[in-house]
Design a protein around this motif. Structure first.
Motif, mmCIF file in Angstrom:
data_model
loop_
_atom_site.group_PDB
_atom_site.id
_atom_site.type_symbol
_atom_site.label_atom_id
_atom_site.label_comp_id
_atom_site.label_asym_id
_atom_site.label_seq_id
_atom_site.Cartn_x
_atom_site.Cartn_y
_atom_site.Cartn_z
ATOM 1 N N ALA A 130 0.827 -1.202 0.000
ATOM 2 C CA ALA A 130 0.000 0.000 0.000
ATOM 3 C C ALA A 130 0.863 1.254 0.000
ATOM 4 N N ALA A 131 1.921 1.249 0.798
ATOM 5 C CA ALA A 131 2.813 2.408 0.860
ATOM 6 C C ALA A 131 3.484 2.655 -0.490
ATOM 7 N N LEU A 144 -0.834 4.840 -1.104
ATOM 8 C CA LEU A 144 -2.092 4.901 -0.372
ATOM 9 C C LEU A 144 -1.870 5.516 1.014
ATOM 10 N N PRO A 145 -2.878 6.153 1.588
ATOM 11 C CA PRO A 145 -2.693 6.897 2.848
ATOM 12 C C PRO A 145 -2.551 5.981 4.053
ATOM 13 N N GLY A 155 -0.878 1.849 9.511
ATOM 14 C CA GLY A 155 -2.060 1.184 8.989
ATOM 15 C C GLY A 155 -2.778 2.033 7.965
ATOM 16 N N LEU A 156 -3.469 1.374 7.044
ATOM 17 C CA LEU A 156 -4.235 2.075 6.020
ATOM 18 C C LEU A 156 -5.386 2.852 6.644
ATOM 19 N N VAL A 166 -10.664 2.855 1.131
ATOM 20 C CA VAL A 166 -9.427 3.593 1.371
ATOM 21 C C VAL A 166 -9.635 5.053 0.980
ATOM 22 N N ARG A 167 -9.205 5.932 1.870
ATOM 23 C CA ARG A 167 -9.424 7.357 1.642
ATOM 24 C C ARG A 167 -8.788 7.818 0.332
ATOM 25 N N GLY A 168 -9.574 8.565 -0.424
ATOM 26 C CA GLY A 168 -9.084 9.094 -1.691
ATOM 27 C C GLY A 168 -9.183 8.139 -2.846
#
Length: 459
Positions: free
Chosen positions: A257-258, A262-263, A269-270, A278-280
């Motif tokens: 994810a990183a 992703l945030p 943690g996500l 997931v935000r955005g």
């Protein structure tokens, strides 16, 4: 043309999401492809210490649903396959067949679920990756540890860390006939409790024959001529070990994810919205041990790795991916464990959490019994409560005692979720009979004392 849902991770959150989405949508409407890098799916990681200790059978007994069962329900589940890259711009993931060499391939998606879980904390210390050193998070980890126990010649174990997993694994190794030393850098075991309550756990561990060294800063795992772990070194001395178990907790597994941008929150943690999206992102959801969730008491996000949350996340994700609507409002941080017959429970905030959140609070600690005092088998029970100084709102509860202690924390968990004050709690209509409780349940006795503390603070 059918939409394609790709799920990364085949345990609680991932397969709950896939199964719920399948119930919402027919195979002709939604194709589901799931990737799992281990040998197992949909299993109870919480049961691993009891499997290692010989209390329950495993690994099959810990599996809720096998890969074959998932496939029979219309999910293309690909085992021993690790996703190595997320291409969000093109809507695809790259995966490697772990048993087939270096072969990699891309799989496109319309919707993506990340359920990559967590990994045991491994500090960057010399020897930490040596044979004989084990983290315990998956069934594969549990099997690897059992293989070591079956082949090692000695009977000395060192557990590094005295959180939930460390304490449970220490007991499991005692049950296996090992001499166990637990090394922990804190002043008391169980960092999920305040130190005064953790001291009760320390006493129980000593009574079980576990040597617990507090304030121990581990500096290295020492190895023998073959490169295997032989001892754990601290700043002061070294402790011989034929097997080393890491019990320092876990961190979210969010490297993929990183890398995809992703945030992530403070714990790594996500970050998601209430629908676990997931935000955005419009087409990416996440759940389980890889996410941070809203703490309903403090109002901040935090990382809590529990199967109860992961399954709920999966249900919410599956409903939303499948065209329905569901939300996950947050948690109050409830957890239970045990050492031998000592039950340990907490919910809400510890003192350090309340201080970090900028809350002013009072505390109340009481000692009562699990049954009526005159009923045979009555045992001591300690309850500690935190209440907001001005309002009397319950902030947290910790319970340490014998039979019947742990699940009493659910009373406080409901009160926290409802935003009750400790004074309101004193009027709760709880069940009573001498075999189960004193006339005044220990939780209510603590609430009464906390109410008095709130009043005294406002005087």
């Amino acid at each position: 043309m059918a939409e394609r849902l790709v799920v990364v991770g085949g345990d609680a959150a991932g397969m709950s999401a896939a199964s719920q989405a399948r119930r919402q949508r027919k195979p002709g409407e939604l194709e589901i492809v799931a990737f799992e890098r281990s040998h197992f799916t949909s299993y109870s990681a919480c049961g691993i210490p009891y499997w290692v200790g010989g209390t329950v059978d495993g690994p099959e007994a810990l599996i809720a649903r096998s890969p074959e069962e998932h496939r029979a329900r219309g999910i293309d589940l690909r085992m021993r396959t690790e996703v190595t890259e997320l291409d969000l711009d093109r809507g695809r993931v790259r995966a490697r067949d772990l048993d087939g060499g270096v072969r990699e391939s891309w799989t496109g998606f319309d919707k993506l679920v990340l359920a990559t879980g967590a990994r045991p904390r491994r500090p960057a210390l010399p020897g930490i990756d040596a044979p004989g050193v084990h983290g315990v998070q998956t069934l594969d980890d549990g099997q690897a540890l059992l293989d070591t126990l079956a082949t090692t010649g000695g009977r000395r174990a060192v557990v590094v860390g005295a959180g939930y997993i460390g304490v449970e694994m220490a007991e499991a190794l005692i049950d296996r006939g090992y001499s166990v030393t637990v090394l922990d850098r804190r002043e008391q075991p169980m960092s999920t409790l305040d130190p005064d309550m953790g001291a009760l756990v320390h006493t129980a561990m000593c009574g079980l024959g576990i040597e617990t060294v507090r304030g121990a800063v581990v500096t290295a795992v020492l190895t023998d001529g073959a490169g295997r772990a032989r001892a754990v070194a601290t700043e002061d001395t070294e402790y011989p070990a034929d097997v080393v178990v890491l019990g320092m907790g876990v961190r979210p597994e969010t490297a993929l994810a990183a890398a995809a941008g992703l945030p992530l929150g403070e714990s790594g943690g996500l970050l998601t919205d209430l629908g676990m999206r997931v935000r955005g992102q419009d087409a990416v959801w996440a759940g389980g041990d890889c996410v941070e969730v809203l703490d309903l008491v403090s109002g901040h996000t935090r990382h809590i790795a529990l199967g109860t949350h992961a399954n709920k996340h999966g249900q919410v994700i599956g409903a939303n991916v499948g065209g329905g609507y569901a939300t996950f409002p947050g948690v109050v941080g409830t957890a239970v464990s045990k050492v031998c017959d000592l039950e340990i429970a907490r919910t809400g905030l510890l003192e350090r959490h309340a201080l970090a959140a900028g809350l002013q609070f009072v505390t109340a600690t009481i000692e009562s019994t699990n049954h009526a005092g005159y009923y045979p088998g009555a045992r001591p029970m300690h309850v500690k409560m935190l209440a907001e100084r001005r309002t009397g709102r319950l902030l947290g509860t910790q319970i340490v005692g014998r039979e019947g202690a742990a699940k009493r924390v659910d009373i406080a968990a409901v009160a926290l979720t409802a935003g009750m004050t400790v004074e309101q709690m004193t009027a709760l209509d709880l069940g009573y009979a001498p075999p189960f409780s004193p006339v005044w349940d220990p939780v209510l006795v603590a609430a009464r004392k906390a109410t008095a503390a709130v009043r005294a603070a406002g005087a």
